[in-house]
Design an enzyme around this catalytic site. Structure first.
Site, short mmCIF file in Angstrom:
data_model
loop_
_atom_site.label_atom_id
_atom_site.label_comp_id
_atom_site.label_asym_id
_atom_site.label_seq_id
_atom_site.Cartn_x
_atom_site.Cartn_y
_atom_site.Cartn_z
N GLU A 1 -4.91 39.06 39.06
CA GLU A 1 -4.28 37.74 39.00
C GLU A 1 -3.58 37.55 40.33
OE1 GLU A 1 -1.88 35.04 39.21
OE2 GLU A 1 -0.57 36.14 37.84
N GLU B 1 -0.93 29.67 50.67
CA GLU B 1 0.14 29.83 49.70
C GLU B 1 1.45 30.16 50.42
OE1 GLU B 1 0.61 31.84 45.36
OE2 GLU B 1 -0.07 33.18 46.95
N LYS C 1 3.56 50.62 37.76
CA LYS C 1 4.23 50.69 39.06
C LYS C 1 4.94 49.37 39.32
CE LYS C 1 3.05 49.64 43.18
NZ LYS C 1 4.36 49.11 43.68
N CYS D 1 2.99 31.74 41.14
CA CYS D 1 1.62 31.62 41.64
C CYS D 1 0.89 30.37 41.16
CB CYS D 1 0.82 32.87 41.25
SG CYS D 1 0.89 33.26 39.48
#
Length: 481
Positions: A253, A388, A179, A289
């Site tokens: 992750e 973040e 996806k 990331c």
């Protein structure tokens, strides 16, 4: 660019969607429409999972093939991907704002290198062994594929991070339903074309673009055996809860807020280390990331470090992602730019000292651009140091000594990446050993396909890449002979 598709790639064929819903990707640099693809619904995911299930369960199907035979198909797929390199670069850069200079390295050559690496492992790895039992008699231990994998891919490195899942799953003998993120769907169709050209058996790879709700449906689908997800920590927690309830293996992750520790003996000449600093702190417009967005600097050289990072950020060329001179492109969406700007406002409000950036670049009236931004005198407990941001924003934090630096580095909910900068590699490695993180580099940061990649704490569960990444798509069967 005006690319329009009206089918999904399911079961080795181009299949009409079950609804008339569509996804319309937008050029991050120009805000122009790039094309249209169908948006998957639950019925489309059912079809894709059924195709993967059939490919996996067939008695003489993909899972039953000799690993060397699977490796041959994987090599052909790598070749087919390489032949489409220019197309991948163009589509990815237009959709998510990744500078083409970055896309040429990480969205073309890197994915095919990962695929070839796992093809090599498939040829070399031992999938069965016989050992002596403690109570007498031999024992056969087999590593068998887990089954049908739901692979949910993010928008920031759509091809590289898709291949983190596709390559080891194929090597293990699994079948996949992929996806893609709604923000990056056009490159997924190039991948489907490469899969078809390479002769990957029908049902082994199925690709259905869809939104979050249909992604959640896929995660909980009763015919799925494993989930592999890259994305935000909040979404990862929800997926982990679902998989935990179903006792379903999952690889996550997730986010990061890594530390770049500058030791007191570090080289700060940008002519020498500028490329490495950029790649480990601001790569892909900060939409990465593992970046070391918390820069920890010794008080004895703090002003020098602030000047160096201010100069680095201020020197970067901001512009259209498809311009080969661009180093910082736009944010992926208007919403993402708004998020980054909100954090910049919080940094100002918390009293951090803005040394460069902080606004939108002049002369770029279209596109979702943000200036590379550096905050000095940041407290590690502040919002911009703990959350973040996922944009080109760095927080520079002073420390007293190495022990203090390690405490600051570890004072985070995250633990994905990081770096140590020093002229003494042994000293740098000793500091790296003390940081609670899944990965860390000394004077560089490059996720190598041969090494396990992943995080600790809120940065995720499990590992991708390396032999460990292959093991994540296998389960162990013991036969008492």
């Amino acid at each position: 660019m005006d690319l329009r598709y009206d089918t999904f790639y399911i079961g080795g064929a181009w299949v009409r969607p079950s609804t008339d819903r569509v996804i319309t990707p937008i050029d991050a640099s120009t805000e122009q429409l790039l094309g249209q693809v169908p948006e998957g619904a639950e019925a489309d995911m059912d079809a894709a999972v059924a195709a993967a299930r059939g490919a996996f369960d067939a008695p003489s199907g993909w899972a039953a093939w000799e690993p060397r035979r699977r490796a041959e198909v994987m090599d052909r797929l790598a070749d087919a991907i390489d032949r489409r390199a220019d197309g991948f670069v163009e589509r990815v850069s237009a959709q998510n704002g990744m500078p083409v200079a970055v896309a040429r390295q990480l969205e073309t050559g890197y994915p095919s290198a990962v695929l070839r690496y796992y093809a090599g492992l498939a040829r070399e790895a031992a999938f069965e062994e016989t050992r002596d039992g403690l109570f007498g008699g031999p024992i056969e231990v087999r590593k068998v594929p887990l089954g049908v994998v739901a692979a949910i891919v993010p928008w920031n490195f759509p091809q590289a991070l898709a291949m983190f899942k596709i390559a080891p799953a194929m090597a293990a003998g699994c079948a996949l339903v992929i996806k893609p993120s709604p923000e990056t769907v056009l490159d997924a169709y190039l991948l489907a074309e490469a899969v078809e050209e390479a002769g990957v058996p029908a049902g082994v790879i199925n690709i259905v673009p869809a939104g979050r709700e249909v992604g959640a449906y896929l995660v909980s689908h009763p015919a799925v055996d494993k989930v592999a997800f890259t994305g935000s920590t909040p979404a990862g927690r929800t997926i982990a809860e679902t998989c935990g309830r179903l006792l379903r293996p999952v690889t996550l992750e997730l986010g990061g807020k890594s530390a770049a520790i500058v030791l007191d003996d570090a080289e700060l000449d940008l002519a020498e280390i500028g490329e490495g600093l950029f790649g480990s702190t601001l790569l892909n417009n900060g939409q990465t990331c593992f970046l070391g967005t918390r820069v920890l600097a010794p008080r004895s050289r703090y002003a020098e470090v602030v000047d160096a990072f201010t100069a680095l950020a201020g020197s970067l060329t901001v512009g259209d992602a498809r311009d080969s001179a661009t180093q910082i492109g736009p944010m992926v969406t208007a919403r993402q730019r708004e998020r980054v700007e909100t954090y910049i406002a919080k940094g100002r409000g918390e009293g951090a000292r803005l040394t460069t950036g902080g606004g939108r670049p002049d002369g770029l009236d279209k596109g979702w651009f943000v200036q590379p931004t550096v905050f000095a005198d940041v407290d590690n407990s502040s919002v911009i140091a703990q959350e973040e941001i996922f944009g080109p924003v760095l927080s520079l934090i002073p420390y007293d000594d190495v022990d203090h630096a390690v405490r600051i580095a570890n004072d985070s909910d995250f633990g994905l990446g990081g770096t140590v900068w020093t002229t003494d590699p042994e000293r740098g490695a000793a500091v790296a050993h003390r940081v609670r993180t899944g990965t860390i580099g000394v004077n560089r940061y490059i996720p190598d396909p041969a090494a396990p990649f992943g995080g600790v704490k809120a940065s995720g569960l499990g590992r991708e890449l390396g032999p460990e990444g292959l093991a994540a798509y296998q389960q162990t069967q013991t036969i008492y002979l």
